[in-house]
Motif scaffolding. Structure first.
Motif, short mmCIF file in Angstrom:
data_model
loop_
_atom_site.label_atom_id
_atom_site.label_comp_id
_atom_site.label_asym_id
_atom_site.label_seq_id
_atom_site.Cartn_x
_atom_site.Cartn_y
_atom_site.Cartn_z
N ILE A 322 55.38 22.49 52.46
CA ILE A 322 55.90 22.94 51.16
C ILE A 322 55.10 22.26 50.07
O ILE A 322 54.91 21.04 50.08
CB ILE A 322 57.39 22.59 50.98
N GLN A 323 54.62 23.06 49.12
CA GLN A 323 53.95 22.54 47.92
C GLN A 323 54.92 22.68 46.74
O GLN A 323 55.00 23.73 46.13
CB GLN A 323 52.68 23.34 47.61
N PRO A 324 55.66 21.63 46.42
CA PRO A 324 56.58 21.75 45.27
C PRO A 324 55.83 21.66 43.95
O PRO A 324 54.84 20.95 43.82
CB PRO A 324 57.52 20.54 45.43
N GLY A 325 56.33 22.39 42.97
CA GLY A 325 55.89 22.20 41.59
C GLY A 325 56.66 21.03 41.01
O GLY A 325 57.26 20.23 41.73
N PRO A 326 56.69 20.90 39.68
CA PRO A 326 57.35 19.74 39.06
C PRO A 326 58.87 19.76 39.23
O PRO A 326 59.54 20.72 38.87
CB PRO A 326 56.96 19.85 37.58
N ILE A 327 59.36 18.68 39.81
CA ILE A 327 60.79 18.46 39.98
C ILE A 327 61.07 17.05 39.47
O ILE A 327 60.44 16.09 39.93
CB ILE A 327 61.22 18.59 41.45
N LYS A 328 61.97 16.95 38.53
CA LYS A 328 62.15 15.66 37.86
C LYS A 328 63.02 14.72 38.68
O LYS A 328 64.23 14.68 38.57
CB LYS A 328 62.77 15.86 36.47
N THR A 329 62.36 13.93 39.53
CA THR A 329 63.03 12.84 40.21
C THR A 329 62.54 11.54 39.57
O THR A 329 61.43 11.47 39.05
CB THR A 329 62.70 12.82 41.71
N LYS A 330 63.37 10.53 39.61
CA LYS A 330 63.07 9.28 38.91
C LYS A 330 61.75 8.67 39.38
O LYS A 330 60.91 8.27 38.59
CB LYS A 330 64.22 8.29 39.12
N GLY A 331 61.56 8.62 40.69
CA GLY A 331 60.37 7.98 41.22
C GLY A 331 59.08 8.65 40.81
O GLY A 331 58.13 8.00 40.37
N ALA A 332 59.05 9.99 40.90
CA ALA A 332 57.82 10.71 40.58
C ALA A 332 57.51 10.67 39.10
O ALA A 332 56.39 10.33 38.69
CB ALA A 332 57.94 12.16 41.07
N PHE A 333 58.47 10.99 38.27
CA PHE A 333 58.20 11.11 36.83
C PHE A 333 57.96 9.76 36.16
O PHE A 333 57.29 9.69 35.15
CB PHE A 333 59.34 11.87 36.15
N SER A 334 58.51 8.69 36.71
CA SER A 334 58.30 7.38 36.10
C SER A 334 56.85 6.94 36.20
O SER A 334 56.37 6.15 35.38
CB SER A 334 59.21 6.34 36.77
N ARG A 335 56.13 7.47 37.18
CA ARG A 335 54.72 7.10 37.35
C ARG A 335 53.76 8.16 36.83
O ARG A 335 52.62 7.86 36.50
CB ARG A 335 54.42 6.82 38.83
N LEU A 336 54.22 9.42 36.79
CA LEU A 336 53.33 10.51 36.40
C LEU A 336 53.52 10.95 34.96
O LEU A 336 52.64 11.55 34.37
CB LEU A 336 53.54 11.71 37.34
N ASP A 337 54.69 10.69 34.39
CA ASP A 337 54.95 11.02 32.98
C ASP A 337 55.86 9.95 32.40
O ASP A 337 57.01 10.23 32.00
CB ASP A 337 55.60 12.41 32.88
N PRO A 338 55.37 8.70 32.35
CA PRO A 338 56.24 7.58 31.97
C PRO A 338 56.81 7.68 30.57
O PRO A 338 57.88 7.15 30.30
CB PRO A 338 55.31 6.36 32.11
#
Length: 419
Positions: A322-338
């Protein structure tokens, strides 16, 4: 405004739908704050301050964010009664910022968990409201064991919860045992099914071997394996050290390979089949600047899965991605869009007009790992609300052109004919 709505929101909230326990008080508190905008004693600066805080919610008057159909109908009926009884006219409803704020907040106040994270003011989002219920029938995984890396948080936690709800005995693994235990207890208490916590550093082959041995000892051979653990951060590639590169590729590519090969060998010895699923990303296919270690490693994971789908089918194993698009989880967004600065632009380029949700990925994951997908292997499924194709089309930015601008362009194009 206070006169139109009743003192401090009293008459306006009368008869508020009872299917939202506890919400009336919260809406009233929001309204009380918003209602002060009409107080002459407030300074202009203070009114502007309050209005600025309400900005994201003004005008969100639809109920598409409320997912219980009965509650949605009850709320729509209540709103109509308020309008028809002249407590508040539709034109007032659209003009009053305080009411717009309260109305918009309804969707958020009545949501829970990750539902808040896909909120969008893009008009098309109303057509693509995500369902929050399980796609597969109850007990679809009864008697089966699932092993999920990175299962303590984010997407991993969501997929574990879905599998457990559907009857699976789950084993979740990561480095942080305390987080795993908390998640295992939380999910198990809700589903009534066992969830085991196994500490594992997937970068270390010995740690992986020990974790797999513990998995088999405590729950048996898994029939579902989800390689979800990942690591990522944004950085100009010229700023990457060898250690930074190694950190990401060790987790994503080597970690996935170590887990897959170790479990695969045990399954072959036991003559048992299984469904493997890897969670990658849409830029595994295209590449992406500023995340080159992740893009490279995820592309490697996809190559590994497609290779094993061809090679290990004879052992009863399936491999999908599965290739997900943007899903706002704390772990991912804190490093990719701080800073959160890219979120608005990200939503604007998604044709469906919103972010994805953990529940949507979990539904797709459970399908691919189920017997309903027994003829699906070697597949790469993109789930991104159309973001990839939106970015890929050379002329897709023309969607920003207005009707008036199109007329002007058409006139200019006609004048070029024959030249």
């Amino acid at each position: 405004m206070a006169a139109a709505l009743g003192t401090r929101g009293g008459s306006w909230l009368k008869g508020f739908p009872r299917c939202f326990p506890g919400t009336t008080a919260r809406v009233r508190r929001v309204y009380n704050r918003a209602g002060t905008l009409g107080t002459p004693m407030l300074s202009k600066r203070r009114r502007e301050s309050i209005t600025a805080g309400m900005g994201p919610f003004v005008g969100l008057l639809h109920t598409s964010h409320i997912h219980n159909s009965g509650c949605r109908q009850e709320l729509q009926s209540w709103r109509k009664q308020q309008t028809d009884s002249s407590v508040l006219s539709r034109s007032q409803l659209l003009k009053e910022p305080a009411v717009g704020m309260v109305s918009g907040l309804l969707g958020i106040l009545l949501s829970h968990g990750t539902k808040v994270m896909y909120q969008s003011d893009m008009p098309q989002a109303a057509f693509f409201s995500p369902l929050q219920k399980m796609m597969l029938p109850p007990n679809a995984f009864k008697g089966k064991v699932a092993f999920i890396t990175g299962g303590g948080t984010g997407l991993g936690k969501g997929m574990t919860a879905a599998l457990s709800h559907l009857g699976a005995e789950c084993v979740i693994a990561s480095r942080k045992l305390d987080v795993l235990k908390q998640t295992a207890e939380e999910i198990s208490s809700k589903t009534g099914n066992k969830v085991h916590a196994v500490q594992c550093d997937i970068r270390d082959p010995t740690s992986v071997s020990n974790a797999v041995a513990q998995l088999i000892k405590e729950a048996g051979h898994p029939s579902i394996i989800i390689n979800n653990a990942a690591g990522n951060f944004i950085s100009p590639s010229e700023g990457l050290s060898a250690n930074a590169w190694r950190t990401i590729t060790d987790i994503i590519l080597n970690g996935t390979a170590f887990v897959t090969l170790e479990i695969g060998k045990e399954l072959i010895k036991a003559q048992k089949g299984a469904a493997f699923l890897a969670i990658t990303t849409i830029y595994a296919e295209s590449g992406s600047g500023f995340v080159s270690p992740s893009a490279s490693a995820k592309a490697g994971v996809e190559a590994l899965c497609k290779s094993l789908a061809a090679e290990w089918g004879k052992y009863g194993m399936r491999f999908n991605i599965i290739q997900p698009g943007p899903i706002k989880t704390k772990g991912a967004f804190s490093r990719l869009d701080p800073t959160g600065a890219f979120l608005k632009g990200m939503i604007e380029r998604i044709p469906c007009g919103r972010l994805g949700t953990v529940e949507e990925i979990a539904n797709l994951a459970t399908y691919l790992c189920s017997d309903y997908a027994s003829w699906v292997t070697g597949a790469v499924i993109r789930m991104d609300g159309g973001e990839y194709v939106s970015m890929a089309g050379e002329f897709n930015d023309l969607r920003k052109v207005t009707s008036e601008q199109w007329k002007m362009l058409e006139e200019m194009i006609r004048k070029t004919k024959g030249s």
